[in-house]
Design a protein around this motif. Structure first.
Motif, PDB file in Angstrom:
ATOM      1  N   PRO A  87       0.796  -1.233   0.000  1.00 44.41           N
ATOM      2  CA  PRO A  87       0.000   0.000   0.000  1.00 44.41           C
ATOM      3  C   PRO A  87       0.826   1.278   0.000  1.00 44.41           C
ATOM      4  O   PRO A  87       0.541   2.204  -0.763  1.00 44.41           O
ATOM      5  CB  PRO A  87      -0.841  -0.137   1.274  1.00 44.41           C
ATOM      6  N   ILE A 145     -12.260  -3.887 -10.133  1.00 44.62           N
ATOM      7  CA  ILE A 145     -12.062  -3.870  -8.680  1.00 44.62           C
ATOM      8  C   ILE A 145     -13.349  -3.561  -7.934  1.00 44.62           C
ATOM      9  O   ILE A 145     -13.719  -4.269  -6.989  1.00 44.62           O
ATOM     10  CB  ILE A 145     -10.966  -2.845  -8.302  1.00 44.62           C
ATOM     11  N   PHE A 196      -8.902   5.387  -3.709  1.00 43.63           N
ATOM     12  CA  PHE A 196      -8.906   3.943  -3.486  1.00 43.63           C
ATOM     13  C   PHE A 196      -7.571   3.491  -2.907  1.00 43.63           C
ATOM     14  O   PHE A 196      -7.525   2.738  -1.925  1.00 43.63           O
ATOM     15  CB  PHE A 196      -9.195   3.190  -4.784  1.00 43.63           C
ATOM     16  N   ILE A 197      -6.469   3.945  -3.506  1.00 46.63           N
ATOM     17  CA  ILE A 197      -5.154   3.527  -3.039  1.00 46.63           C
ATOM     18  C   ILE A 197      -4.899   4.035  -1.617  1.00 46.63           C
ATOM     19  O   ILE A 197      -4.226   3.367  -0.823  1.00 46.63           O
ATOM     20  CB  ILE A 197      -4.064   4.018  -4.009  1.00 46.63           C
ATOM     21  N   VAL A 200      -6.414   1.303   0.598  1.00 47.07           N
ATOM     22  CA  VAL A 200      -6.275  -0.112   0.275  1.00 47.07           C
ATOM     23  C   VAL A 200      -5.406  -0.824   1.313  1.00 47.07           C
ATOM     24  O   VAL A 200      -4.482  -0.241   1.883  1.00 47.07           O
ATOM     25  CB  VAL A 200      -5.674  -0.293  -1.144  1.00 47.07           C
ATOM     26  N   THR A 201      -5.729  -2.082   1.581  1.00 46.97           N
ATOM     27  CA  THR A 201      -4.986  -2.880   2.551  1.00 46.97           C
ATOM     28  C   THR A 201      -4.221  -3.992   1.848  1.00 46.97           C
ATOM     29  O   THR A 201      -4.483  -4.311   0.686  1.00 46.97           O
ATOM     30  CB  THR A 201      -5.938  -3.514   3.577  1.00 46.97           C
ATOM     31  N   GLU A 204      -6.600  -6.682   0.781  1.00 45.08           N
ATOM     32  CA  GLU A 204      -7.404  -6.328  -0.392  1.00 45.08           C
ATOM     33  C   GLU A 204      -6.592  -6.431  -1.677  1.00 45.08           C
ATOM     34  O   GLU A 204      -7.127  -6.792  -2.731  1.00 45.08           O
ATOM     35  CB  GLU A 204      -7.977  -4.928  -0.231  1.00 45.08           C
ATOM     36  N   LEU A 205      -5.300  -6.133  -1.594  1.00 35.48           N
ATOM     37  CA  LEU A 205      -4.451  -6.232  -2.780  1.00 35.48           C
ATOM     38  C   LEU A 205      -4.399  -7.662  -3.304  1.00 35.48           C
ATOM     39  O   LEU A 205      -4.224  -7.888  -4.504  1.00 35.48           O
ATOM     40  CB  LEU A 205      -3.035  -5.751  -2.479  1.00 35.48           C
ATOM     41  N   THR A 221      -6.468  -7.511  -7.117  1.00 36.13           N
ATOM     42  CA  THR A 221      -6.543  -6.048  -7.016  1.00 36.13           C
ATOM     43  C   THR A 221      -5.201  -5.426  -7.371  1.00 36.13           C
ATOM     44  O   THR A 221      -5.135  -4.416  -8.074  1.00 36.13           O
ATOM     45  CB  THR A 221      -6.950  -5.632  -5.598  1.00 36.13           C
TER      46      THR A 221
END
Length: 249
Positions: A87, A145, A196-197, A200-201, A204-205, A221
């Protein structure tokens, strides 16, 4: 120069003592081509996908791909971060990209009126490039996504032929919006990716997504975000290249 379209079955054709000076290959698959004792002074090759794969490009026995990649990273500060995998790295990569585009947008704004609509060698104009990036964001962020069923803004809406000819100049389903409209929608999409970025975790990626063009192939993702970053940097390079050409004239 004559516009010649070769049939699909021309693979393996051998050219011996052929004069191909000034020839232009567009959307052509030249992978595995072997050239021996050739004159290539002034040749101009643009193969963006080469830098993302495991292929090599040998010139006199030297693989030049690493040198090209390093030079592009030097020319475009922040480009090297496009493969960030966590992230914090992605946030830094997107911030660098925004800085690069901010400078290029300012450069285009300072050029003569109409510059943003000039096509160089049949390529997309500056305004069309921004419209394409709106579409790319809608495909890889909003559809892949976020799962938005109808993700496209009209300015970036691709027409029915886009999936079979993604480089066609008529890929947009709508007419020609004003440049101010394009800038407004483009800024909205840039903000969407940034937001979004920002949240993001790591988990989630790693979430599996469907490829928006070929749902049978899985993405994550992270791979979707990498595609967005790749699209952004490659089209930024094209935009800078064409602005240089316009200024040179």
């Amino acid at each position: 120069m004559d516009d010649l379209t070769q049939p699909a079955g021309s693979q393996g054709t051998e050219f011996v003592d052929a004069d191909l000076r000034g020839a232009r290959f567009v959307r052509a698959d030249l992978s595995g081509v072997v050239m021996r004792s050739v004159q290539v002074g002034g040749a101009d090759i643009d193969a963006p996908w080469l830098l993302e794969g495991d292929d090599s490009l040998l010139v006199n026995g030297v693989d030049v791909v690493p040198f090209v990649d390093a030079e592009l990273n030097r020319r475009f500060p922040g480009r090297a971060e496009r493969r960030a995998s966590d992230p914090d790295g992605l946030r830094a990569a997107w911030a660098a990209l925004e800085r690069a585009w901010e400078g290029t947008l300012g450069r285009a704004a300072a050029m003569p009126a109409g510059t943003v609509d000039v096509s160089v060698d049949g390529e997309w104009s500056f305004a069309q490039t921004l419209r394409h990036l709106v579409m790319a964001t809608d495909v890889w962020l909003r559809r892949a996504i976020l799962g938005v069923e109808q993700p496209f803004h009209p300015i970036g809406q691709p027409n029915a032929e886009y999936e079979t000819d993604g480089n066609d100049m008529s890929v947009f389903a709508t007419g020609t919006p004003s440049y101010d409209e394009v800038l407004m929608v483009r800024a909205e999409r840039v903000g969407m990716v940034r937001a979004f970025i920002a949240g993001v975790t790591v988990e989630e990626l790693a979430t599996v997504r469907a490829n928006p063009w070929a749902p049978e192939y899985p993405e994550t993702t992270l791979s979707c975000l990498h595609t967005i970053l790749q699209e952004e940097w490659e089209h930024h390079r094209y935009a800078v290249r064409d602005l240089d050409a316009i200024e040179g004239k």
